[in-house]
Write a protein that holds these residues in place. Structure first.
Motif, PDB file in Angstrom:
ATOM      1  N   LYS A 106      -6.099 -16.348 -17.453  1.00  0.00           N
ATOM      2  CA  LYS A 106      -5.626 -17.715 -17.279  1.00  0.00           C
ATOM      3  C   LYS A 106      -4.172 -17.738 -16.819  1.00  0.00           C
ATOM      4  CE  LYS A 106      -8.707 -19.730 -20.761  1.00  0.00           C
ATOM      5  NZ  LYS A 106      -9.503 -18.507 -20.930  1.00  0.00           N
ATOM      6  N   GLU A 107      -3.830 -18.792 -16.094  1.00  0.00           N
ATOM      7  CA  GLU A 107      -2.448 -18.985 -15.669  1.00  0.00           C
ATOM      8  C   GLU A 107      -1.520 -19.002 -16.871  1.00  0.00           C
ATOM      9  OE1 GLU A 107       0.311 -22.253 -13.231  1.00  0.00           O
ATOM     10  OE2 GLU A 107      -1.879 -22.511 -13.357  1.00  0.00           O
ATOM     11  N   GLY A 108      -0.403 -18.270 -16.774  1.00  0.00           N
ATOM     12  CA  GLY A 108       0.565 -18.219 -17.850  1.00  0.00           C
ATOM     13  C   GLY A 108       0.290 -17.146 -18.886  1.00  0.00           C
ATOM     14  N   GLU A 109      -0.880 -16.527 -18.822  1.00  0.00           N
ATOM     15  CA  GLU A 109      -1.211 -15.468 -19.776  1.00  0.00           C
ATOM     16  C   GLU A 109      -0.339 -14.235 -19.500  1.00  0.00           C
ATOM     17  OE1 GLU A 109      -5.211 -13.000 -21.229  1.00  0.00           O
ATOM     18  OE2 GLU A 109      -5.375 -14.722 -19.876  1.00  0.00           O
TER      19      GLU A 109
ATOM     20  N   VAL B  52       0.833 -15.629 -12.579  1.00  0.00           N
ATOM     21  CA  VAL B  52       1.077 -16.811 -11.760  1.00  0.00           C
ATOM     22  C   VAL B  52       0.059 -16.814 -10.621  1.00  0.00           C
ATOM     23  CG1 VAL B  52       2.706 -17.986 -10.235  1.00  0.00           C
ATOM     24  CG2 VAL B  52       3.543 -16.808 -12.280  1.00  0.00           C
ATOM     25  N   PRO B  53      -0.812 -17.820 -10.532  1.00  0.00           N
ATOM     26  CA  PRO B  53      -1.745 -17.890  -9.396  1.00  0.00           C
ATOM     27  C   PRO B  53      -0.956 -18.050  -8.103  1.00  0.00           C
ATOM     28  CG  PRO B  53      -2.308 -19.493 -11.105  1.00  0.00           C
ATOM     29  CD  PRO B  53      -0.955 -18.967 -11.434  1.00  0.00           C
ATOM     30  N   TYR B  54      -1.372 -17.323  -7.063  1.00  0.00           N
ATOM     31  CA  TYR B  54      -0.607 -17.368  -5.811  1.00  0.00           C
ATOM     32  C   TYR B  54      -1.545 -17.128  -4.639  1.00  0.00           C
ATOM     33  CZ  TYR B  54       3.818 -17.260  -3.273  1.00  0.00           C
ATOM     34  OH  TYR B  54       4.870 -17.563  -2.460  1.00  0.00           O
ATOM     35  N   ASP B  55      -1.117 -17.575  -3.482  1.00  0.00           N
ATOM     36  CA  ASP B  55      -1.889 -17.399  -2.248  1.00  0.00           C
ATOM     37  C   ASP B  55      -1.673 -15.979  -1.746  1.00  0.00           C
ATOM     38  OD1 ASP B  55      -3.292 -17.644   0.068  1.00  0.00           O
ATOM     39  OD2 ASP B  55      -2.212 -19.403   0.823  1.00  0.00           O
ATOM     40  N   ILE B  56      -2.478 -15.061  -2.258  1.00  0.00           N
ATOM     41  CA  ILE B  56      -2.398 -13.647  -1.930  1.00  0.00           C
ATOM     42  C   ILE B  56      -3.833 -13.139  -1.805  1.00  0.00           C
ATOM     43  CG2 ILE B  56      -2.261 -13.014  -4.388  1.00  0.00           C
ATOM     44  CD1 ILE B  56      -0.452 -10.671  -3.597  1.00  0.00           C
TER      45      ILE B  56
END
Length: 767
Positions: free
Chosen positions: A692-695, A717-721
């Motif tokens: 999860k985000e922030g984990e 951090v979710p990111y466009d990668i």
């Protein structure tokens, strides 16, 4: 330390009000007086000082504000009113300072006088300059020169670099490691093999003549924002810019010029990339093979139909070797393999190739996203292959453009900082200074630390670097550094390398390039080389942070005199007092480059070093430019990611950073706030692992050498990668990079492609 805050995507173009706010913030943070902020108006000007950060080209006709956000931060950082005096070290032991964050160490302010480590009190204590020089000289006299390493960061001037390489060789070693070993050595090797010169063949004038530009692995918005101005001009006249980069970076997407009233007062901006292809980390060779395959296929079709050639057949026939073998390799490579390794579709690659075919003059800009790989030299060779297909080397508006980071990293190599004796004019130095230089190969940066881990290095002279933080495999290299008999650190601010003292350790605070350098003969100037091979003078404009600071040439001269004594034919005192004497000797050693040095160093826009490849003269063994078929499409056939669930990590810098210098914990462009302990990850990869985000997670290196490498406490951090890829900050993720995981042929650490596994915090065992 700042509190972590939720990451938010940055919705704006690079530059603009965000850039102005960032500059205003750091000027206030460093307590730079309003009157002193006018210093910025002298930055990168022909009669001012050259930026202490990036090495991007300096124009002959500069803007009023010829600095970028990154350069302004670097200047504010150096001209801060904060001071680290002797009282600071009375209040803090080295053991305590080791617990400080890197940012807080440098944020403490400018060092003000020479220091020697006292093991009994665990503190640095004052020492006079002459006492320091004499003790260092005695220690070096008692040490085998082959066990001493002289390291330079790219901030050292041409004068300092020349003096240091001469001192080291008179002392008896070619152990002249430098920051280029860590970043663009793959360029120096690859370009030299392909076209006979190891540097860029373009100048600023070529931006006005090009039809198309490519970017590979170079985030201009963060690493060299001043480059955005000529890019903006090129875009306004219709030049396409095609980007290949794993992350979507705001600086490569759009730009609002802070010097444009229209773009500051309206939503107007300049679109930078006209095509943006997010290839997988390590997929550069595959993408370039795909581009070449599409171009060669188009040429095959024109031949079959009796149409004009796509390839520049005259250039290939007259100026190159090896085309047929390369073309055979490309034709035999399957699109399925190219797509798998690059992460890009055939359609997208062919779209970029079509633009290339339509253009007459093409520049390929690239950075460490190409060079810091196991196959980094091969990546550089592929750039040359691609350009040579249509004769895009040695004509206006075209050529390879490696974008260097440090301000004079290229120049120090030009004047002799190299561990490779065949690259230094040893015969000329021998005749000029009446001594016999060592002829055996020295150690580069990786080799120096490999030897250090084996206790085969006794002393390090560290000019401007933060080596303990910047090199890979920190859990191995930091203890090795502490076992050294002598460490000498020349610096403007405190950093972690100073806090891992050897048996005898000195901190020698130097003047910043921005400060007025007064010597016995009067105020002095220095010089440096930019990324396009132009030499510039630089003159300090502000008062020194302390009357007890000394210049880099002064420090090198003092240690050389104390060490070499009667063995030296150099009048080090005269060189210390008048740098024009050093430049006169540089001109004798390198007459083709530096003739009339003194009169030319203030030429607006700089004077250019000779570049035979720019004139289609190839200083290669075969006398022609060389095509080279790649050994593999894979990023690293020796350390492949085969473990189920394995990921490939690349390290990167933030917009509030210059190398290991951290100006702040926020990364505005990537939406990171209050921390650098983060990992950027594809949302689908997170979902597949129930993350999860922030984990908070731990990364572990996938290697089979018996050494555990892990970094814990990293926030997701979710990111466009692209899927399968991760990104984390340098130097925080350096412990994950094995010292032996470097580019073949160049030994540049493979920091852009580290195989790792990810472990969720709730799944980790508790000790």
């Amino acid at each position: 330390m700042k509190k972590e805050r939720k990451s938010e995507a940055y919705p704006y173009s690079s530059g603009g009000w965000g850039s102005l706010r960032a500059v205003a913030h750091i000027v206030a943070q460093e307590k730079v007086a309003l009157k002193d902020s006018r210093i910025l108006l002298r930055q990168n000007k022909p009669d001012g000082f050259m930026c202490v950060s990036c090495s991007w080209a300096k124009p002959a006709d500069p803007h009023t504000f010829e600095f970028c956000e990154s350069g302004a931060k670097a200047t504010a950082w150096d001209t801060t009113s904060k001071r680290v005096t002797h009282d600071f070290f009375r209040a803090h032991t080295v053991s305590e300072l080791l617990t400080w964050h890197d940012h807080d160490l440098e944020e403490a302010g400018r060092l003000t006088g020479p220091l020697r480590y006292d093991a009994e009190t665990d503190r640095y204590v004052p020492v006079s300059w002459q006492e320091a020089f004499d003790e260092i000289g005695r220690a070096l006299q008692a040490t085998d020169p082959d066990k001493v390493v002289f390291y330079t960061s790219g901030r050292a001037s041409l004068e300092t670099s020349y003096m240091l390489q001469l001192f080291a060789r008179m002392y008896g070693t070619n152990n002249l490691a430098d920051s280029s070993n860590m970043c663009h050595e793959s360029t120096s090797v690859g370009l030299t093999e392909a076209i006979g010169v190891g540097v860029s063949t373009i100048t600023l004038d070529d931006f006005e003549k090009t039809d198309l530009m490519f970017f590979f692995g170079q985030n201009v918005g963060t690493n060299s924002p001043r480059m955005l101005h000529p890019l903006q001009d090129a875009r306004e006249r219709g030049v396409e810019i095609i980007t290949f980069n794993p992350l979507r970076e705001p600086g490569l997407i759009s730009f609002s010029n802070p010097q444009s009233p229209v773009q500051m007062l309206t939503p107007d901006h300049t679109q930078i990339s006209t095509q943006y292809h997010q290839l997988k980390t390590g997929g550069d060779t595959a993408a370039l093979v795909g581009l070449c395959k599409a171009v060669i296929a188009a040429d095959d079709a024109t031949l079959a139909n009796g149409l004009p050639r796509v390839l520049d057949d005259d250039f290939i026939r007259e100026h190159t070797h090896g085309f047929e073998d390369f073309a055979l390799y490309v034709r035999n490579t399957h699109w399925a393999d190219i797509e798998r390794v690059s992460g890009l579709s055939q359609i997208d690659i062919e779209r970029a190739a079509h633009a290339y075919i339509q253009a007459n003059a093409v520049i390929v800009h690239y950075g460490m996203g190409l060079t810091q790989h196991r196959m980094g030299v091969q990546n550089v060779r592929m750039v040359c292959n691609f350009l040579m297909l249509r004769g895009n080397i040695g004509k206006p508006g075209a050529g390879p453009s490696p974008v260097r980071g440090h301000s004079n990293v290229q120049g120090q190599r030009t004047v002799g900082i190299t561990e490779k004796p065949e690259l230094a004019p040893l015969d000329r130095l021998a005749e000029q200074f009446s001594f016999e230089p060592p002829r055996t190969k020295g150690m580069n940066t990786v080799e120096a630390f490999e030897a250090m881990v084996k206790d085969e290095v006794s002393a390090v002279f560290n000019l401007g670097g933060n080596l303990v933080r910047s090199v890979p495999d920190r859990t191995q290299t930091e203890p090795a550094w502490s076992r050294l008999r002598l460490t000498v650190n020349v610096a403007t601010k405190l950093n972690r390398s100073h806090l891992v003292p050897g048996a005898v350790s000195f901190i020698l605070p130097c003047l910043s390039r921005i400060e007025i350098d007064r010597q016995a003969s009067g105020e002095q100037a220095v010089s440096m080389e930019d990324s396009t091979g132009c030499m510039h003078g630089s003159r300090g404009v502000t008062e020194p942070a302390s009357p007890d600071l000394r210049s880099e040439p002064f420090i090198v001269a003092g240690i050389a005199k104390a060490t070499l004594r009667d063995r030296s034919t150099v009048d080090w005192d005269a060189w210390r007092d008048d740098y024009s004497r050093v430049r006169a000797e540089i001109a004798k050693t390198y007459p083709d480059i530096f003739h009339d040095f003194e009169s030319r160093m203030w030429t607006p826009g700089g004077f250019h070093r000779p570049l035979p490849a720019r004139e289609r003269k190839w200083k290669t063994p075969g006398g022609k430019a060389e095509f080279a078929a790649p050994a593999t499409l894979e990023e690293d056939p020796d350390m492949s990611v085969r473990e189920p669930g394995a990921l490939r990590l690349m390290t990167l810098r933030s917009d509030s950073q210059f190398n290991t210098t951290i100006y702040g914990l926020d990364d505005r462009f990537r939406g990171i706030k209050g921390t650098r302990m983060v990992i950027l990850m594809n949302r689908e990869d997170m979902a597949a692992r129930s993350l999860k985000e922030g984990e908070h997670v731990t990364l572990e290196t996938i290697a089979h050498d018996g050494i555990e490498r892990r970094v814990a406490g990293l926030r997701l951090v979710p990111y466009d990668i692209p899927k399968g890829c991760l990104a984390g900050y340098y130097p925080e993720c350096n412990p994950l990079l094995p010292l032996w995981h470097y580019a073949k042929e160049s030994k540049v650490p493979g920091a852009k492609s580290i195989p790792v596994r990810i472990v969720a915090q709730h799944l980790q065992s508790v000790d």
